[in-house]
Design a protein around this motif. Structure first.
Motif, PDB file in Angstrom:
ATOM      1  N   MET A 161       0.696  -0.857  -0.317  1.00 17.79           N
ATOM      2  CA  MET A 161       0.133   0.251   0.504  1.00 17.79           C
ATOM      3  C   MET A 161       0.973   1.684  -0.163  1.00 17.79           C
ATOM      4  O   MET A 161       1.607   1.263   0.705  1.00 17.79           O
ATOM      5  CB  MET A 161      -0.524   0.399   0.852  1.00 17.79           C
ATOM      6  CG  MET A 161      -1.956   0.793   0.789  1.00 17.79           C
ATOM      7  SD  MET A 161      -2.568   0.764   2.549  1.00 17.79           S
ATOM      8  CE  MET A 161      -4.401  -0.727   1.700  1.00 17.79           C
ATOM      9  N   GLU A 162       0.416   1.733  -0.925  1.00 17.10           N
ATOM     10  CA  GLU A 162       1.489   3.167  -0.845  1.00 17.10           C
ATOM     11  C   GLU A 162       1.137   4.661   0.205  1.00 17.10           C
ATOM     12  O   GLU A 162       0.048   4.509   1.142  1.00 17.10           O
ATOM     13  CB  GLU A 162       0.845   3.775  -2.109  1.00 17.10           C
ATOM     14  CG  GLU A 162       1.510   3.462  -3.303  1.00 17.10           C
ATOM     15  CD  GLU A 162       1.762   3.778  -4.285  1.00 17.10           C
ATOM     16  OE1 GLU A 162       1.491   5.048  -4.902  1.00 17.10           O
ATOM     17  OE2 GLU A 162       1.504   3.117  -6.114  1.00 17.10           O
ATOM     18  N   ALA A 163       1.746   5.874   0.390  1.00 20.98           N
ATOM     19  CA  ALA A 163       1.930   6.329   1.218  1.00 20.98           C
ATOM     20  C   ALA A 163       0.646   7.333   0.747  1.00 20.98           C
ATOM     21  O   ALA A 163      -0.266   7.057   2.273  1.00 20.98           O
ATOM     22  CB  ALA A 163       3.205   7.107   1.584  1.00 20.98           C
ATOM     23  N   ASP A 164       0.179   7.908   0.418  1.00 25.42           N
ATOM     24  CA  ASP A 164      -1.317   8.538   0.002  1.00 25.42           C
ATOM     25  C   ASP A 164      -2.112   7.404  -0.232  1.00 25.42           C
ATOM     26  O   ASP A 164      -3.491   7.981   0.887  1.00 25.42           O
ATOM     27  CB  ASP A 164      -1.086   8.603  -1.838  1.00 25.42           C
ATOM     28  CG  ASP A 164      -0.084   9.368  -2.118  1.00 25.42           C
ATOM     29  OD1 ASP A 164      -0.233  10.324  -0.896  1.00 25.42           O
ATOM     30  OD2 ASP A 164       0.011  10.012  -3.207  1.00 25.42           O
ATOM     31  N   ASP A 165      -2.501   6.213  -0.447  1.00 27.78           N
ATOM     32  CA  ASP A 165      -3.903   5.479   0.186  1.00 27.78           C
ATOM     33  C   ASP A 165      -3.215   5.370   1.219  1.00 27.78           C
ATOM     34  O   ASP A 165      -4.622   5.361   2.486  1.00 27.78           O
ATOM     35  CB  ASP A 165      -2.977   3.704  -0.469  1.00 27.78           C
ATOM     36  CG  ASP A 165      -3.382   3.514  -1.723  1.00 27.78           C
ATOM     37  OD1 ASP A 165      -4.178   4.849  -3.019  1.00 27.78           O
ATOM     38  OD2 ASP A 165      -2.928   2.965  -2.953  1.00 27.78           O
ATOM     39  N   TRP A 166      -2.408   5.363   2.292  1.00 28.13           N
ATOM     40  CA  TRP A 166      -2.597   4.817   3.664  1.00 28.13           C
ATOM     41  C   TRP A 166      -3.414   6.331   4.915  1.00 28.13           C
ATOM     42  O   TRP A 166      -3.627   6.285   4.929  1.00 28.13           O
ATOM     43  CB  TRP A 166      -0.997   4.545   4.168  1.00 28.13           C
ATOM     44  CG  TRP A 166      -1.100   4.556   5.430  1.00 28.13           C
ATOM     45  CD1 TRP A 166      -0.664   5.383   6.757  1.00 28.13           C
ATOM     46  CD2 TRP A 166      -1.650   3.334   6.233  1.00 28.13           C
ATOM     47  NE1 TRP A 166      -0.651   5.010   7.917  1.00 28.13           N
ATOM     48  CE2 TRP A 166      -1.007   3.632   7.935  1.00 28.13           C
ATOM     49  CE3 TRP A 166      -2.144   2.067   5.930  1.00 28.13           C
ATOM     50  CZ2 TRP A 166      -1.885   2.787   9.256  1.00 28.13           C
ATOM     51  CZ3 TRP A 166      -3.169   1.980   6.971  1.00 28.13           C
ATOM     52  CH2 TRP A 166      -2.454   1.301   8.047  1.00 28.13           C
ATOM     53  N   GLU A 167      -2.674   7.511   4.061  1.00 27.04           N
ATOM     54  CA  GLU A 167      -3.064   8.693   4.450  1.00 27.04           C
ATOM     55  C   GLU A 167      -4.655   8.742   4.456  1.00 27.04           C
ATOM     56  O   GLU A 167      -5.282   9.821   5.091  1.00 27.04           O
ATOM     57  CB  GLU A 167      -2.431  10.006   3.685  1.00 27.04           C
ATOM     58  CG  GLU A 167      -2.723  11.254   4.419  1.00 27.04           C
ATOM     59  CD  GLU A 167      -1.766  12.012   3.772  1.00 27.04           C
ATOM     60  OE1 GLU A 167      -2.465  13.557   4.217  1.00 27.04           O
ATOM     61  OE2 GLU A 167      -0.803  11.712   3.763  1.00 27.04           O
ATOM     62  N   GLU A 168      -5.478   8.453   2.947  1.00 24.59           N
ATOM     63  CA  GLU A 168      -6.500   8.297   2.995  1.00 24.59           C
ATOM     64  C   GLU A 168      -7.181   7.330   3.692  1.00 24.59           C
ATOM     65  O   GLU A 168      -8.594   7.886   3.509  1.00 24.59           O
ATOM     66  CB  GLU A 168      -6.623   8.439   1.012  1.00 24.59           C
ATOM     67  CG  GLU A 168      -7.906   8.537   0.758  1.00 24.59           C
ATOM     68  CD  GLU A 168      -8.882   8.101  -0.513  1.00 24.59           C
ATOM     69  OE1 GLU A 168      -9.866   7.813  -1.106  1.00 24.59           O
ATOM     70  OE2 GLU A 168      -7.709   7.500  -1.448  1.00 24.59           O
ATOM     71  N   LEU A 169      -6.806   7.177   3.988  1.00 22.51           N
ATOM     72  CA  LEU A 169      -7.971   5.240   4.445  1.00 22.51           C
ATOM     73  C   LEU A 169      -7.519   5.860   6.463  1.00 22.51           C
ATOM     74  O   LEU A 169      -8.419   6.183   7.079  1.00 22.51           O
ATOM     75  CB  LEU A 169      -7.128   3.949   4.470  1.00 22.51           C
ATOM     76  CG  LEU A 169      -7.383   3.289   3.857  1.00 22.51           C
ATOM     77  CD1 LEU A 169      -6.139   1.615   4.021  1.00 22.51           C
ATOM     78  CD2 LEU A 169      -8.859   2.673   3.828  1.00 22.51           C
ATOM     79  N   GLN A 170      -6.294   6.715   6.529  1.00 23.66           N
ATOM     80  CA  GLN A 170      -6.507   6.671   8.127  1.00 23.66           C
ATOM     81  C   GLN A 170      -7.680   8.747   7.961  1.00 23.66           C
ATOM     82  O   GLN A 170      -7.829   8.358   8.994  1.00 23.66           O
ATOM     83  CB  GLN A 170      -4.812   7.890   8.110  1.00 23.66           C
ATOM     84  CG  GLN A 170      -4.172   6.482   8.808  1.00 23.66           C
ATOM     85  CD  GLN A 170      -2.446   7.335   9.380  1.00 23.66           C
ATOM     86  OE1 GLN A 170      -2.452   7.752   8.436  1.00 23.66           O
ATOM     87  NE2 GLN A 170      -1.907   6.387  10.244  1.00 23.66           N
ATOM     88  N   LEU A 171      -7.381   9.247   7.125  1.00 20.37           N
ATOM     89  CA  LEU A 171      -8.837  10.253   7.144  1.00 20.37           C
ATOM     90  C   LEU A 171      -9.730   9.839   6.869  1.00 20.37           C
ATOM     91  O   LEU A 171     -10.328  10.061   8.145  1.00 20.37           O
ATOM     92  CB  LEU A 171      -8.192  10.830   5.786  1.00 20.37           C
ATOM     93  CG  LEU A 171      -7.079  12.046   6.057  1.00 20.37           C
ATOM     94  CD1 LEU A 171      -6.153  13.059   4.389  1.00 20.37           C
ATOM     95  CD2 LEU A 171      -7.141  12.885   7.487  1.00 20.37           C
ATOM     96  N   LYS A 172     -10.197   8.755   6.649  1.00 21.81           N
ATOM     97  CA  LYS A 172     -11.164   8.396   6.359  1.00 21.81           C
ATOM     98  C   LYS A 172     -12.067   8.101   7.571  1.00 21.81           C
ATOM     99  O   LYS A 172     -13.163   7.941   8.502  1.00 21.81           O
ATOM    100  CB  LYS A 172     -11.635   7.093   5.226  1.00 21.81           C
ATOM    101  CG  LYS A 172     -11.788   8.205   3.843  1.00 21.81           C
ATOM    102  CD  LYS A 172     -11.428   7.112   2.895  1.00 21.81           C
ATOM    103  CE  LYS A 172     -11.980   7.501   1.451  1.00 21.81           C
ATOM    104  NZ  LYS A 172     -11.937   5.595   0.406  1.00 21.81           N
ATOM    105  N   ALA A 173     -10.865   7.227   7.716  1.00 20.09           N
ATOM    106  CA  ALA A 173     -10.988   6.704   9.440  1.00 20.09           C
ATOM    107  C   ALA A 173     -11.197   7.581  10.676  1.00 20.09           C
ATOM    108  O   ALA A 173     -12.286   7.108  11.587  1.00 20.09           O
ATOM    109  CB  ALA A 173      -9.364   5.195   9.628  1.00 20.09           C
TER     110      ALA A 173
END
Length: 69
Positions: A1-13
């Motif tokens: 998982m790329e950093a951008d995907d991880w950041e997006e998931l964190q924002l959604k959570a």
């Protein structure tokens, strides 16, 4: 998982957690962006591990009644 995907998931959570909080509670975590930090702040603020608190909460839970209508 790329950093951008991880950041997006964190924002959604973090957004999902905030949606579940009342206005009085969200005030305590509105400056936090990380779901982990939000959870830790809520836990430290509201999670009491004393036996007295546990007994009180169980009594409150068992005494709840559904309102008619």
């Amino acid at each position: 998982m790329e950093a951008d995907d991880w950041e997006e998931l964190q924002l959604k959570a973090a957004g999902t957690i905030r949606l579940c909080l009342s206005d009085q509670v969200i005030y305590h975590v509105m400056d936090e962006n990380s779901p982990k930090k939000i959870w830790e702040k809520l836990e430290s603020q509201f999670m009491s591990k004393t036996a007295t608190t546990k007994v009180y909460l169980k009594q409150k839970l068992y005494g709840m009644r559904m309102q008619e209508g």
